[in-house]
Structures are given as structure tokens and as C-alpha cells.
Design an enzyme around this catalytic site. Structure first.
Site, short mmCIF file in Angstrom:
data_model
loop_
_atom_site.label_atom_id
_atom_site.label_comp_id
_atom_site.label_asym_id
_atom_site.label_seq_id
_atom_site.Cartn_x
_atom_site.Cartn_y
_atom_site.Cartn_z
N LYS A 66 -3.83 53.11 -20.63
CA LYS A 66 -4.53 52.68 -19.41
C LYS A 66 -4.22 53.54 -18.18
O LYS A 66 -5.08 53.70 -17.32
CB LYS A 66 -4.19 51.22 -19.09
CG LYS A 66 -4.87 50.27 -20.05
CD LYS A 66 -4.57 48.83 -19.72
CE LYS A 66 -5.24 47.92 -20.75
NZ LYS A 66 -4.94 46.51 -20.54
N ASP A 102 -8.93 43.81 -15.79
CA ASP A 102 -7.74 42.99 -16.08
C ASP A 102 -7.34 42.16 -14.85
O ASP A 102 -6.82 41.04 -14.99
CB ASP A 102 -6.54 43.87 -16.47
CG ASP A 102 -6.63 44.36 -17.91
OD1 ASP A 102 -7.34 43.74 -18.71
OD2 ASP A 102 -5.97 45.38 -18.22
N GLY A 127 7.60 43.85 -17.34
CA GLY A 127 6.76 44.96 -17.79
C GLY A 127 6.33 45.83 -16.63
O GLY A 127 6.32 45.39 -15.47
N ASN A 151 11.76 45.65 -16.09
CA ASN A 151 11.21 46.46 -17.17
C ASN A 151 12.35 47.12 -17.93
O ASN A 151 13.39 47.44 -17.36
CB ASN A 151 10.27 47.54 -16.61
CG ASN A 151 9.43 48.17 -17.70
OD1 ASN A 151 8.78 47.47 -18.47
ND2 ASN A 151 9.45 49.50 -17.80
P1 NDP Z 1 1.74 49.55 -22.02
O1 NDP Z 1 2.00 50.35 -23.24
O2 NDP Z 1 1.12 50.22 -20.84
O3 NDP Z 1 3.13 48.87 -21.54
C1 NDP Z 1 3.95 48.21 -22.46
C2 NDP Z 1 5.03 47.45 -21.71
O4 NDP Z 1 5.81 46.71 -22.67
C3 NDP Z 1 6.01 48.35 -20.96
O5 NDP Z 1 6.46 47.67 -19.82
C4 NDP Z 1 7.14 48.54 -21.98
O6 NDP Z 1 8.39 48.83 -21.39
C5 NDP Z 1 7.19 47.15 -22.57
N1 NDP Z 1 7.76 47.12 -23.92
C6 NDP Z 1 7.17 47.49 -25.08
N2 NDP Z 1 8.00 47.30 -26.12
C7 NDP Z 1 9.16 46.81 -25.59
C8 NDP Z 1 10.40 46.42 -26.17
N3 NDP Z 1 10.63 46.49 -27.48
N4 NDP Z 1 11.36 45.94 -25.34
C9 NDP Z 1 11.14 45.86 -24.00
N5 NDP Z 1 9.98 46.22 -23.40
C10 NDP Z 1 9.00 46.70 -24.20
O7 NDP Z 1 0.85 48.28 -22.48
P2 NDP Z 1 -0.09 47.35 -21.59
O8 NDP Z 1 0.55 47.16 -20.28
O9 NDP Z 1 -1.48 47.84 -21.65
O10 NDP Z 1 -0.07 45.98 -22.42
C11 NDP Z 1 1.08 45.15 -22.48
C12 NDP Z 1 0.75 43.91 -23.32
O11 NDP Z 1 -0.20 43.08 -22.65
C13 NDP Z 1 0.14 44.23 -24.69
O12 NDP Z 1 0.70 43.36 -25.65
C14 NDP Z 1 -1.33 43.93 -24.51
O13 NDP Z 1 -1.96 43.56 -25.71
C15 NDP Z 1 -1.28 42.76 -23.52
N6 NDP Z 1 -2.51 42.69 -22.72
C16 NDP Z 1 -3.28 41.57 -22.79
C17 NDP Z 1 -4.43 41.45 -22.04
C18 NDP Z 1 -5.25 40.23 -22.11
O14 NDP Z 1 -6.41 40.27 -21.69
N7 NDP Z 1 -4.72 39.14 -22.57
C19 NDP Z 1 -4.88 42.53 -21.15
C20 NDP Z 1 -3.98 43.66 -21.13
C21 NDP Z 1 -2.86 43.73 -21.91
P3 NDP Z 1 8.82 50.38 -21.11
O15 NDP Z 1 8.04 50.82 -19.89
O16 NDP Z 1 10.27 50.29 -20.84
O17 NDP Z 1 8.47 51.16 -22.34
#
Ligand code: NDP
Length: 301
Positions: A66, A102, A127, A151
């Protein structure tokens, strides 16, 4: 010519968007096909270039693209510009316009969970990815006075706070290190907790130990598949009010549909497809793995 709309992400197999959008196209007899494109970050620019073909109405952009997609489109909507993240691409003639639905989706979900209570003014957001940016922007514009972001990689949360510096100058927006003691102290001061990490997609993993959750909290998890993440199960057991990401998905998807087609989205049809997917599992849709040339049947869930 059948029009095409694609979901570009990595992975994409878990997404309910395909079935939901295809059901909406079919219900309104729009000749369009929704496709799932699994693309690694390295292949994102090529995927966006492909969208310039005349048969494309646009795309949804999901995890983890994104933010990276921002410089690849021709123009950004005001909201996408402010957030620095795009979840929808629509066309204006030959131009690709990046939007962010979103924010509106999350605001609708927030209104739903708050219900008749007073809108809270303090929130914790977990996050710092694309979804978290939309959530934080929504909270800023909703008039929250204090928002604390945690985060895994603190520097990313700090970068997000800096990004919103000017729009959040009237309020207290800060990033804090993700330690249980810090979380516990902040949870005691807040009314709203939003998990915008992807942690809940693994059914047994949770961002917050159950014993840290106070009762009476509003807890939102943007994850919708599985429908009840460990965080939401723990929160419900602690007598918190909970909501998963399905309502937000529906609302952001409806706005995406309207940007591609210029028509009002058939919300009832889209909700019915989400109900069906939740109960019976994902529709089998082929996944295009791009340059690898591999097309596999989605396993479904
Ligand atoms: P991104 O890849 O941009 O961000 C992922 C986030 O999750 C980061 O903050 C990352 O931390 C964190 N993260 C991932 N794995 C871990 C872990 N094992 N431990 C700790 N932190 C973790 O994804 P998005 O922001 O686009 O999406 C995030 C979630 O929200 C997804 O599951 C997505 O499906 C959901 N979503 C749902 C929507 C809806 O309409 N319901 C709309 C948009 C998203 P770090 O920066 O430290 O890597």
C-alpha cells in the site's frame, strides 16, 4: 471486451475481496472479472504498468504494497496523499489515480462499534503499515486527542508519527516501544484498541497477552479471516466489546466498486457473499503469480 479488476498483494489467497467484488459485478450485470495477482515487492512496478491496458478498470492494493505503490500512480486523491498509502487504483482516462477507501471503511466500523456511546478521545493503534496509517488518519480527523502507536519495529511507528506531524499538531500522537509494561500503562488510560497488524491472521497468535486486557475496552481487529482472532477471543472473555475487520472490508470495498464503475455498490449482495465465505470458505479463484508464470488454484479456507 470483459473488463478486469485485480487485487495486487503478497499473499492474496486469504482475501475475501475477490468473491465480494465478483458477486457485485454479477448482480449489476457489469461485464468485469476480478483477478487475484500475487506479486512480490520486486514485481510491483511491472504489475502497475500492466494496469494501463484498456481492459483494466483498476485494482485493489493490499499487504504489503500500500505504501510502495504511491510513487507508481499518476495522481493521488487528497486522502491517499495525506495518508501516504493507496488501497484502490481507479482510472481517469489514461491516468491511474491512487485512492484510499480504508479510511472511510474504518470510520464506518468505528461508528458501528461505538454505537450510542460517546465517541472516545484516546486510542491505541497496533501496527504502522498501510492499514495503520489509514486508521491513524481516521482518528486524527475524527477529533481524537491522544493516539499511541505501538509497532514491532519502532522506527516505522516513529516515521508514521512524523508523517502526520502537521495534521496531528493539535493533538498528542506518539509512538512508544512495544513492551508489556508500557502497553499495560497505556491500556489503563484508553477506551479504544485497534489492531492494525497482520498478527491475527495466525489463529493462535495475539499482539497482547490476555491478562493485560482491561474490561470495558472497545477492541477492533482489522483481520477478518479468521473471523475471531485470538485477540478478539481474549477481549470478549475480558468482557470488552469486539469487532473484526469484516465491516471495514465491506465498506472500503463498496467505495472501491463505486470508483471503478461509477455505480452504487450492492451492499446487500456483497454482505451476503461475505456471510457465505465466512461460513463455507473462500470461493475457488485462480491466483496469478506473475513473472513466475505459475497459476495455481487458491486453496481456500
Ligand atoms: P503491512 O504489511 O503494510 O503492515 C503489516 C503490519 O503488521 C506492520 O505494522 C508489521 O510490523 C506488523 N506485523 C506483521 N507481522 C508481525 C509479527 N509477527 N509481529 C508483530 N508485528 C507484525 O499490512 P497492512 O497494514 O496493509 O495490513 C495489516 C492487516 O490489516 C492485514 O492483516 C490486513 O489483511 C488487514 N487489513 C484489513 C482491512 C479490512 O478492510 N478489514 C483493510 C486493510 C488491512 P513491522 O512494521 O514491524 O513489520
Amino acid at each position: 471486451m470483459t473488463n478486469r479488476v485485480v487485487l495486487i498483494g503478497h499473499p492474496v489467497a486469504h482475501s475475501f475481496s475477490g468473491g465480494m467484488q465478483q458477486a457485485a459485478f454479477d448482480a449489476l450485470e457489469i461485464d468485469a472479472r476480478y483477478e487475484l495477482w500475487d506479486r512480490r515487492p520486486l514485481d510491483l512496478a511491472d504489475a502497475i504498468a500492466e494496469l494501463r491496458g484498456d481492459d483494466f478498470l483498476g485494482a485493489n492494493i493490499t499487504i504489503p504494497h500500500k505504501e510502495h505503490v504511491v510513487p507508481l500512480v499518476d495522481k493521488l486523491s487528497e486522502e491517499a496523499q495525506a495518508i501516504g498509502a493507496v488501497n484502490v487504483i481507479a482510472r481517469d482516462g489514461k491516468k491511474l489515480i491512487g485512492h484510499n477507501t480504508d479510511v472511510a471503511g474504518f470510520k464506518s466500523a468505528l461508528d458501528k462499534i461505538v454505537g450510542r456511546q460517546k465517541m472516545p478521545r484516546h486510542a491505541i493503534v497496533l501496527g504502522a503499515g498501510g492499514a495503520a496509517r489509514a486508521v491513524v488518519y481516521a482518528l486524527i480527523t475524527e477529533g481524537f486527542q491522544r493516539v499511541v502507536v505501538f509497532n514491532r519495529h519502532l522506527h516505522r511507528a516513529e516515521g508514521m508519527v512524523r508523517h502526520f506531524g502537521r495534521s496531528a499538531s493539535h493533538m498528542d500522537l506518539r509512538a512508544m516501544p512495544w513492551h508489556n509494561s508500557v502497553l499495560e500503562a497505556e491500556l489503563a488510560k484508553t477506551k479504544l484498541l485497534v489492531n492494525a497488524t497482520s498478527i491475527g491472521t495466525v489463529p493462535t497468535e495475539t499482539p497482547i497477552p490476555a491478562e493485560l486486557l482491561p474490561s470495558d475496552l472497545l477492541v477492533m481487529d482489522l483481520v477478518y479471516n479468521p473471523p475471531q482472532s485470538q485477540l478478539l477471543r481474549d477481549a470478549a472473555a475480558a468482557r470488552c466489546t469486539t469487532q473484526n475487520g469484516e465491516h471495514m472490508l465491506l465498506q472500503q470495498g463498496a467505495r472501491s466498486f463505486e470508483l471503478w464503475t461509477g455505480k452504487a455498490a450492492p451492499l446487500d449482495v456483497m454482505q451476503a457473499e461475505l456471510d457465505r465465505a465466512r461460513e463455507q470458505g473462500l470461493r475457488q479463484m485462480p491466483i496469478d503469480f506473475g513473472p513466475a508464470g505459475e497459476t495455481r488454484q487458491a486453496a481456500g479456507s
